[in-house]
Design a protein around this motif. Structure first.
Motif, short mmCIF file in Angstrom:
data_model
loop_
_atom_site.label_atom_id
_atom_site.label_comp_id
_atom_site.label_asym_id
_atom_site.label_seq_id
_atom_site.Cartn_x
_atom_site.Cartn_y
_atom_site.Cartn_z
N ARG A 181 0.67 -1.04 -0.15
CA ARG A 181 -0.04 0.00 -0.06
C ARG A 181 0.84 1.36 0.06
NH1 ARG A 181 -3.24 -0.15 5.02
NH2 ARG A 181 -4.18 -2.11 4.06
N HIS A 182 1.91 1.26 0.90
CA HIS A 182 2.94 2.21 0.96
C HIS A 182 3.46 2.75 -0.54
CE1 HIS A 182 5.46 4.96 2.94
NE2 HIS A 182 6.42 4.43 2.55
N LEU A 183 4.20 1.60 -1.12
CA LEU A 183 4.54 1.84 -2.51
C LEU A 183 3.72 2.35 -3.46
CD1 LEU A 183 6.85 -1.59 -2.64
CD2 LEU A 183 7.51 1.01 -2.64
N ARG A 184 2.23 1.73 -3.43
CA ARG A 184 1.36 2.26 -4.38
C ARG A 184 1.01 3.61 -4.17
NH1 ARG A 184 -3.19 -1.49 -4.40
NH2 ARG A 184 -3.19 -1.05 -2.24
N ALA A 185 1.12 4.28 -3.06
CA ALA A 185 0.88 5.71 -2.71
C ALA A 185 2.09 6.37 -3.05
CB ALA A 185 0.77 5.81 -1.19
N ALA A 186 3.37 5.93 -2.91
CA ALA A 186 4.33 6.49 -3.39
C ALA A 186 4.48 6.75 -4.95
CB ALA A 186 5.71 5.82 -2.95
N SER A 187 3.89 5.77 -5.57
CA SER A 187 3.78 5.96 -6.95
C SER A 187 3.10 7.01 -7.47
CB SER A 187 3.86 4.65 -7.65
OG SER A 187 2.46 4.20 -7.68
N VAL A 188 1.74 7.07 -6.82
CA VAL A 188 0.76 8.22 -7.03
C VAL A 188 1.55 9.40 -6.87
CG1 VAL A 188 -1.47 9.13 -6.57
CG2 VAL A 188 -1.03 6.71 -6.96
N LEU A 189 2.04 9.55 -5.70
CA LEU A 189 2.74 10.95 -5.67
C LEU A 189 3.67 11.32 -6.48
CD1 LEU A 189 3.63 10.87 -1.59
CD2 LEU A 189 1.76 12.37 -2.78
N GLU A 190 4.64 10.26 -6.81
CA GLU A 190 5.79 10.69 -7.86
C GLU A 190 5.04 10.74 -9.15
OE1 GLU A 190 8.01 7.43 -8.71
OE2 GLU A 190 9.52 8.31 -9.65
N SER A 191 4.20 10.36 -9.62
CA SER A 191 3.37 10.61 -11.03
C SER A 191 3.02 12.18 -10.68
CB SER A 191 2.49 9.85 -11.26
OG SER A 191 2.68 8.53 -11.40
N LEU A 192 2.25 12.49 -9.79
CA LEU A 192 1.61 13.89 -9.49
C LEU A 192 2.61 14.79 -9.63
CD1 LEU A 192 -1.30 14.52 -9.23
CD2 LEU A 192 -1.12 14.46 -6.84
N TYR A 193 3.80 14.36 -8.96
CA TYR A 193 4.99 15.49 -8.88
C TYR A 193 5.65 15.52 -9.96
CZ TYR A 193 9.64 17.08 -7.13
OH TYR A 193 10.45 17.89 -6.77
N HIS A 194 6.00 14.59 -10.77
CA HIS A 194 6.57 14.75 -12.28
C HIS A 194 5.70 15.47 -13.25
CE1 HIS A 194 10.17 12.89 -11.46
NE2 HIS A 194 9.83 11.74 -11.03
N MET A 195 4.43 15.22 -13.17
CA MET A 195 3.39 15.96 -14.17
C MET A 195 3.30 17.33 -13.85
SD MET A 195 0.73 12.68 -14.17
CE MET A 195 -0.84 13.59 -14.87
#
Lengths: 384, 249
Positions: free
Chosen positions: A293-307
């Motif tokens: 769950r932690h990793l999934r949240a991190a990947s959403v954060l990362e996409s949002l950040y890069h976009m």
């Protein structure tokens, strides 16, 4: 309450409970060593190999006196173990095959002798077949006293050679190198395991006594990382299983004791395997789930950040749909709701999400950690 | 081997040693003299008998022929002078105990049968952990240590033996750089104190840097002596065959 009452008032049940407690405790303590030495199956060989010893002892003396029968069982169990060790060390036959050979040959001989004795018409032999599946109700006070004395000697020897057995079990070669006779220690520890098996043979039976040399040790290992506590706990678990099993089987007519004791031990082991802190399967599973769950949240954060960085503003909002396009197959909406609850993202416009300043700091920290050698983004992706 | 040699002055003397598993010789007619206060690497290809040599020295393996002397006597008589570090992979690290307890096992030989370790043993074990930089891990369950930390615990256990001779089987196998540095420092400090250290070693590149003596072994003892004279391309070629060329490129 009834059961407790019976333990204190009913002579038979009290004797049975005491006997089973001794059996469970002694075999439990020794099972800690059997499990750590990865010789759990040795108990199987010992108990099965003991059967012909019991029958031969009976043939020789003609009555079912506990001491000679136990002695016969011990000698045969010990010979079987010795034979198995010799086969392993002197031939190219592997340990598992050697165990299979010895177990089958001795047990077969025991069963054959037993049926022969039963046809001889000696009335004293009735009950000898109970050695196969065990019968607690047969216990009398004299036997329990004998078992207790033998158990006491075993436990005292375990305490006396505590440091030697620990060293032997952890690092046999080192023990030999610093001057301990490891062959003597092997024989001593093996003999103690044989005695533990023999003590419980009549009550638990040759078929299932071996479980008492495995289950308590496996259960105890789950709860502690210290040998002393493991051995104590193993003895306690064995005792609990013994008492519970013996009582249940003696209350219900026709229930063989061995299987019930072993079932009780198995329940303790199962619970330990599932729920012990650190080592329990349930906690390991929960940790893995939290991690995912932690990793999934991190990947959403990362996409949002890069976009958002494409717009030169880390707080720039993006519609849910573009995030879902960037992370196909993931439940992005669910992850966003979680992150929003943690205050890391917010729904800036209806259907469009943006990082909060805390979220920016969080993802920057994560990205920094990843560059320092923690899992890179593709590993994070793969884990989702 | 000449009889007039003062073997009692030599930490280890190996004479005409042959070891065979069934019919296959693992060591063949090996002679070796290890002078005092040396740090010696034992190198050779896989299956050269390096571990077997160490295990034969400490009596774990019975030789088919020849003998090993420790300061002129059998290992059995001199056991208190020798410490041993087995390969890390030779034990199950999931054993229920902590680092300090493992190091304390180094005192068991001196304690002898039945006697229990007490405060003196705890202190010696703790100091040994300190020497290898592991005192903060004294209470740590050993399965929760990294490979390098486990190796240092094993070294500390040998240090706790307070011996004159240290035999180590591949202490640098799969350890991190910190551990490798820490171990080398400890070994060199031991040599400074006049102790003798034999190390089964895999990495040819670090031999001249870490060690002062070397034994080149491939079933037979190809050469042994000070690194400067012994660790030569010609000897390496005789030990490793054509594989040695890779090292000189």
């Amino acid at each position: 309450m009834d059961i407790l009452n019976l333990i204190f008032t009913d002579y038979t049940i009290r004797t049975v409970a005491l006997g089973a407690a001794v059996i469970g405790m002694v075999s439990g303590v020794l099972s800690a060593y059997a499990v750590l030495r990865k010789q759990s199956l040795m108990g199987d060989v010992m108990s099965h190999a003991a059967l012909p010893g019991v029958v031969i002892a009976f043939i020789l003396i003609g009555v079912k006196a506990p001491l000679p029968l136990m002695l016969g069982a011990a000698i045969a169990g010990w010979l079987g173990t010795l034979l198995m060790m010799t086969i392993t060390s002197q031939t190219r036959i592997k340990e598992d095959s050697a165990m299979g050979i010895v177990l089958a040959v001795f047990f077969g001989l025991g069963v054959a002798l037993l049926s022969w004795v039963q046809r001889q018409g000696n009335a004293n032999q009735s009950g000898l077949d109970k050695f196969i599946f065990g019968r607690a109700a047969a216990l009398v006070e004299g036997e329990v006293v004998l078992m207790s004395l033998m158990g006491l000697v075993v436990l005292l020897l375990v305490l006396l050679f505590w440091k030697e057995f620990k060293l032997l079990t952890f690092d046999r070669e080192y023990a030999a190198a610093i001057g301990f006779n490891t062959r003597t220690l092997d024989v001593l520890l093996t003999t103690l395991i044989v005695v533990a098996v023999v003590i419980g043979l009549e009550t638990v039976g040759v078929v299932l006594m071996s479980a008492m040399i495995v289950a308590p040790g496996v259960a105890a290992r789950q709860w502690t990382d210290r040998l002393g506590r493991m051995v104590a706990l193993s003895g306690l678990f064995g005792m609990l299983a013994g008492v519970a099993g013996a009582l249940i089987s003696s209350l219900e007519r026709g229930l063989p004791t061995g299987p019930v004791i072993v079932l009780a031990a198995s329940v303790i082991t199962l619970l330990s395997l599932l729920f012990a802190p650190q080592r329990g399967i349930v906690w390991a599973w929960a940790r893995a789930r939290a991690n995912r769950r932690h990793l999934r949240a991190a990947s959403v954060l990362e996409s949002l950040y890069h976009m958002a960085l494409h717009h030169g503003d880390p707080l720039h909002p993006h519609p849910l749909r573009s995030l879902e396009a960037a992370l196909p197959g993931r439940d992005v909406a669910h992850a966003l709701r979680q992150l929003s609850a943690e205050g890391l993202v917010r729904e800036a416009l209806p259907g469009a999400w943006a990082l909060t300043p805390a979220g920016v700091a969080n993802i920057q920290g994560l990205l920094h950690d990843m560059r320092m050698g923690t899992p890179p983004a593709d590993v994070v992706q793969a884990a989702l | 081997m000449a009889e007039h040699k003062n073997t009692h002055l030599l930490p280890i003397t190996v004479e005409d040693l042959t070891v065979a598993y069934r019919e296959t010789p693992v060591l063949w007619d090996v002679d070796l003299e290890v002078p005092p206060a040396t740090l010696m690497a034992i190198v050779g290809p896989n299956g050269a008998g390096k571990s077997t040599l160490i295990k034969t020295v400490i009596g774990l393996i019975e030789p088919s022929a020849g003998r090993v002397l420790v300061y002129g006597k059998t290992y059995h008589e001199q056991r208190h002078l020798v410490a041993y570090v087995p390969q890390r992979g030779s034990v199950d690290w999931d054993f229920p105990t902590n680092a300090l307890d493992v190091v304390m096992m180094g005192r068991y030989g001196a304690l002898g049968w039945v006697r229990r370790p007490g405060r003196a043993e705890r202190e010696k074990a703790y100091n040994a952990l300190k020497t290898v930089g592991m005192e903060h891990f004294a209470d740590r369950q050993i399965s929760q240590l990294s490979g390098g930390q486990q190796q240092r615990v094993f070294l500390a256990r040998a240090l706790a033996q307070e011996a004159q001779i240290y035999l180590m089987d591949e202490p640098f196998q799969g350890v991190d750089a910190t551990t490798e540095r820490a171990i080398v420092q400890v070994l060199q400090a031991l040599r400074q104190e006049g102790k003798t250290v034999l190390v089964v070693h895999h990495d040819l590149e670090t031999v001249p840097q870490y060690f002062d003596h070397v034994l080149l072994l491939n079933v037979r003892a190809v050469a042994s002596g000070p690194v400067a004279q012994t660790f030569t391309p010609a000897n390496l070629r005789r030990t490793y065959g054509s594989k040695a060329e890779m090292f000189f490129k």
